[in-house]
Design a protein around this motif. Sequence first.
Motif, PDB file in Angstrom:
ATOM      1  N   HIS A  93       0.675  -1.640  -0.067  1.00  0.00           N
ATOM      2  CA  HIS A  93       0.093   0.382   0.219  1.00  0.00           C
ATOM      3  C   HIS A  93       0.633   1.136  -0.071  1.00  0.00           C
ATOM      4  O   HIS A  93       1.099   1.178   0.845  1.00  0.00           O
ATOM      5  N   TRP A  94       0.993   1.536  -1.399  1.00  0.00           N
ATOM      6  CA  TRP A  94       1.987   2.202  -1.371  1.00  0.00           C
ATOM      7  C   TRP A  94       3.758   2.274  -1.293  1.00  0.00           C
ATOM      8  O   TRP A  94       3.843   3.020  -0.047  1.00  0.00           O
ATOM      9  N   PRO A  95       4.251   1.543  -1.775  1.00  0.00           N
ATOM     10  CA  PRO A  95       5.374   1.670  -1.082  1.00  0.00           C
ATOM     11  C   PRO A  95       6.809   2.745  -1.972  1.00  0.00           C
ATOM     12  O   PRO A  95       6.204   3.002  -2.890  1.00  0.00           O
ATOM     13  N   GLY A  96       7.497   3.157  -0.947  1.00  0.00           N
ATOM     14  CA  GLY A  96       8.014   3.924  -1.379  1.00  0.00           C
ATOM     15  C   GLY A  96       9.638   3.635  -1.506  1.00  0.00           C
ATOM     16  O   GLY A  96       9.961   3.152  -2.673  1.00  0.00           O
ATOM     17  N   MET A  97      10.296   4.427  -0.527  1.00  0.00           N
ATOM     18  CA  MET A  97      11.553   3.727  -0.423  1.00  0.00           C
ATOM     19  C   MET A  97      12.111   2.866  -1.095  1.00  0.00           C
ATOM     20  O   MET A  97      12.149   2.096   0.188  1.00  0.00           O
ATOM     21  N   ILE A  98      13.099   1.922  -0.946  1.00  0.00           N
ATOM     22  CA  ILE A  98      13.735   0.813  -1.375  1.00  0.00           C
ATOM     23  C   ILE A  98      15.478   0.921  -0.932  1.00  0.00           C
ATOM     24  O   ILE A  98      15.923   0.990  -1.581  1.00  0.00           O
ATOM     25  N   TYR A  99      15.276  -1.099  -0.408  1.00  0.00           N
ATOM     26  CA  TYR A  99      17.039  -1.303  -0.009  1.00  0.00           C
ATOM     27  C   TYR A  99      17.366  -2.590  -0.955  1.00  0.00           C
ATOM     28  O   TYR A  99      15.952  -3.622  -0.500  1.00  0.00           O
ATOM     29  N   PHE A 100      18.599  -3.049  -1.243  1.00  0.00           N
ATOM     30  CA  PHE A 100      18.175  -3.903  -1.883  1.00  0.00           C
ATOM     31  C   PHE A 100      19.713  -4.983  -0.985  1.00  0.00           C
ATOM     32  O   PHE A 100      20.998  -4.221  -1.202  1.00  0.00           O
ATOM     33  N   ASP A 101      19.092  -5.858  -0.741  1.00  0.00           N
ATOM     34  CA  ASP A 101      20.616  -7.036  -0.032  1.00  0.00           C
ATOM     35  C   ASP A 101      21.705  -7.880  -1.108  1.00  0.00           C
ATOM     36  O   ASP A 101      20.962  -8.464  -1.469  1.00  0.00           O
ATOM     37  N   ASP A 102      22.407  -7.180  -1.685  1.00  0.00           N
ATOM     38  CA  ASP A 102      23.045  -8.266  -2.847  1.00  0.00           C
ATOM     39  C   ASP A 102      23.480  -9.449  -2.343  1.00  0.00           C
ATOM     40  O   ASP A 102      23.301 -10.572  -3.037  1.00  0.00           O
ATOM     41  N   ASP A 103      23.964  -9.493  -1.079  1.00  0.00           N
ATOM     42  CA  ASP A 103      24.783 -10.435  -0.607  1.00  0.00           C
ATOM     43  C   ASP A 103      23.571 -11.357  -0.187  1.00  0.00           C
ATOM     44  O   ASP A 103      24.011 -12.374  -0.275  1.00  0.00           O
ATOM     45  N   ASN A 104      22.522 -11.452   0.347  1.00  0.00           N
ATOM     46  CA  ASN A 104      21.632 -12.480   0.649  1.00  0.00           C
ATOM     47  C   ASN A 104      19.739 -12.289  -0.182  1.00  0.00           C
ATOM     48  O   ASN A 104      19.391 -13.125  -0.497  1.00  0.00           O
ATOM     49  N   ILE A 163      18.312  -9.710  -0.749  1.00  0.00           N
ATOM     50  CA  ILE A 163      16.531 -10.010  -0.494  1.00  0.00           C
ATOM     51  C   ILE A 163      16.418  -8.127  -0.445  1.00  0.00           C
ATOM     52  O   ILE A 163      16.920  -7.533  -0.185  1.00  0.00           O
ATOM     53  N   LEU A 164      15.065  -7.620  -1.118  1.00  0.00           N
ATOM     54  CA  LEU A 164      14.831  -6.921  -1.163  1.00  0.00           C
ATOM     55  C   LEU A 164      13.453  -6.105   0.408  1.00  0.00           C
ATOM     56  O   LEU A 164      13.005  -7.326   0.781  1.00  0.00           O
ATOM     57  N   TYR A 165      14.256  -5.421   0.308  1.00  0.00           N
ATOM     58  CA  TYR A 165      13.419  -4.259   1.402  1.00  0.00           C
ATOM     59  C   TYR A 165      12.483  -3.131   1.295  1.00  0.00           C
ATOM     60  O   TYR A 165      13.018  -2.275  -0.172  1.00  0.00           O
ATOM     61  N   VAL A 166      11.188  -3.356   1.864  1.00  0.00           N
ATOM     62  CA  VAL A 166      10.847  -1.898   0.386  1.00  0.00           C
ATOM     63  C   VAL A 166       9.730  -1.211   1.692  1.00  0.00           C
ATOM     64  O   VAL A 166       9.073  -2.265   3.106  1.00  0.00           O
ATOM     65  N   GLY A 215       1.526   2.904   3.191  1.00  0.00           N
ATOM     66  CA  GLY A 215       0.550   3.269   4.269  1.00  0.00           C
ATOM     67  C   GLY A 215       0.586   1.394   4.737  1.00  0.00           C
ATOM     68  O   GLY A 215      -0.910   1.441   5.244  1.00  0.00           O
ATOM     69  N   ASN A 216       0.817   0.562   5.019  1.00  0.00           N
ATOM     70  CA  ASN A 216       0.850  -0.270   5.759  1.00  0.00           C
ATOM     71  C   ASN A 216       1.819  -0.181   7.002  1.00  0.00           C
ATOM     72  O   ASN A 216       1.539  -1.113   7.827  1.00  0.00           O
ATOM     73  N   HIS A 217       2.561   1.375   7.294  1.00  0.00           N
ATOM     74  CA  HIS A 217       3.148   1.752   7.957  1.00  0.00           C
ATOM     75  C   HIS A 217       3.836   0.772   8.363  1.00  0.00           C
ATOM     76  O   HIS A 217       4.427   0.124  10.179  1.00  0.00           O
ATOM     77  N   ARG A 218       4.453  -0.516   7.757  1.00  0.00           N
ATOM     78  CA  ARG A 218       5.845  -1.161   8.186  1.00  0.00           C
ATOM     79  C   ARG A 218       7.144  -1.316   6.843  1.00  0.00           C
ATOM     80  O   ARG A 218       6.818  -0.975   5.786  1.00  0.00           O
ATOM     81  N   ILE A 219       7.598  -2.217   6.998  1.00  0.00           N
ATOM     82  CA  ILE A 219       9.148  -2.419   6.115  1.00  0.00           C
ATOM     83  C   ILE A 219       9.138  -3.418   5.919  1.00  0.00           C
ATOM     84  O   ILE A 219       8.424  -4.725   6.938  1.00  0.00           O
TER      85      ILE A 219
END
Length: 399
Positions: free
Chosen positions: A122-133, A135-138, A142-146
């Motif tokens: 729900h309205w995803p914003g900034m993202i981060y990608f862990d290349d080693d593992n 894993i994509l962090y979003v 809108g859902n008040h969470r990572i």
Amino acid sequence: MNCNKIEPQSYNTDDTTQASTTSSRILCRYFRKRNLTWFIFWIIIIILILLVVIIPTVIILKKKIIISKAISTTITTTITTIKKDTVATTTTTTGHISTKWIQDGIRVAGGNGQGDQLNQLHWPGMIYFDDDNQILYVVDEGNHRIVEWKSNVTTGQVVAGGNGSRTDQLSKPTSMIVDINNDSFIICDSGNQRVVQWFRRNERNQQIIISNIHCYGLAMDNNGDLYVSDVEKHVVSRWKQGDKNGIIVAGGNNQSNKLNELDHPTSIFVDQDYSVYVCDMWNHRVVKWLKNAKVGIVVAGGDSGGGFATSVRKLNNPIAMIVDRFDNVYVADSGNNRIMRWLKLTGSIEGRIIVGGNGVGNGPNQLNWPSGLLFDRKGNLYVSDRDANRVQKFDVDLN
């Protein structure tokens, strides 16, 4: 009269003949000198003409070689991660400046409608990608969470958040940085007007780093100093560990489009020279502030000339951007539903569309208010597609 033949000296001729012979010799010598002078003159003229033609040509060729080398150099971007006292950087290869991406994106997170289920965003914003593992962090605003999304899965896992104002809750988070050394996230908890450190192994031991700030973007320099954009005060501030007050490094002179001011700064980036890049959203530009500078330099968008906001010289409400080590800027041009690349070689005159720009929509080659972007080590592009409630991956086009 043959000037190449020397008359033999005769002692039997009269004075008139001797005078005539002497005059002939003088004339021959004169014409020889004159011919030699003209010969030297024309040689000099020819040399000068050659120099005038050759030197500019050599200079142009050298410039072309330099530009060619610059274009063929591999771009690398750095994704900043916090360590205990210093910042570690993960090098991400994005290919050559001429690199292209396959225009049809692949959904890697969300895309199942707007909602709070683990396969939704729900309205995803900034993202981060862990290349080693892998894993994509979003940042799921809108859902008040990572949310954590592993490769080739259809559902995510909540790793931080829950709507509320307690220290173990979030409200409308907008950005995050990964603290590898402390196994935690640094999160802009926008709805609660604070920046928090969220420890992943101990959800009850969260810490408030900065209070009473309308934060949006976060960045970290090599010294471990934290940079935060404030959309209410229209400034970017630098915070050292333990500081109660930050130091303004960009903006702070009211809300306007002047070069010493900002208007709703969102995403920020700090390079190796401590220059601060700011997505100046409502001024429709990206501005670079050199260390200790009092005014910024427009490096993308900001064209005040005529034409529509869809022009490649313009940006329309840019929210997110990243910068490679050659100072080329990649921008989520949110209002135009496209990702733009602005090369330092061409200055801030115009950008180039690298993905999107095919109208607003949810198709594989379309975007719907992109609000985050990054590259992985292979140069693949990830885009957080806010109003489509998904994250798209655009692979490098190897053809």
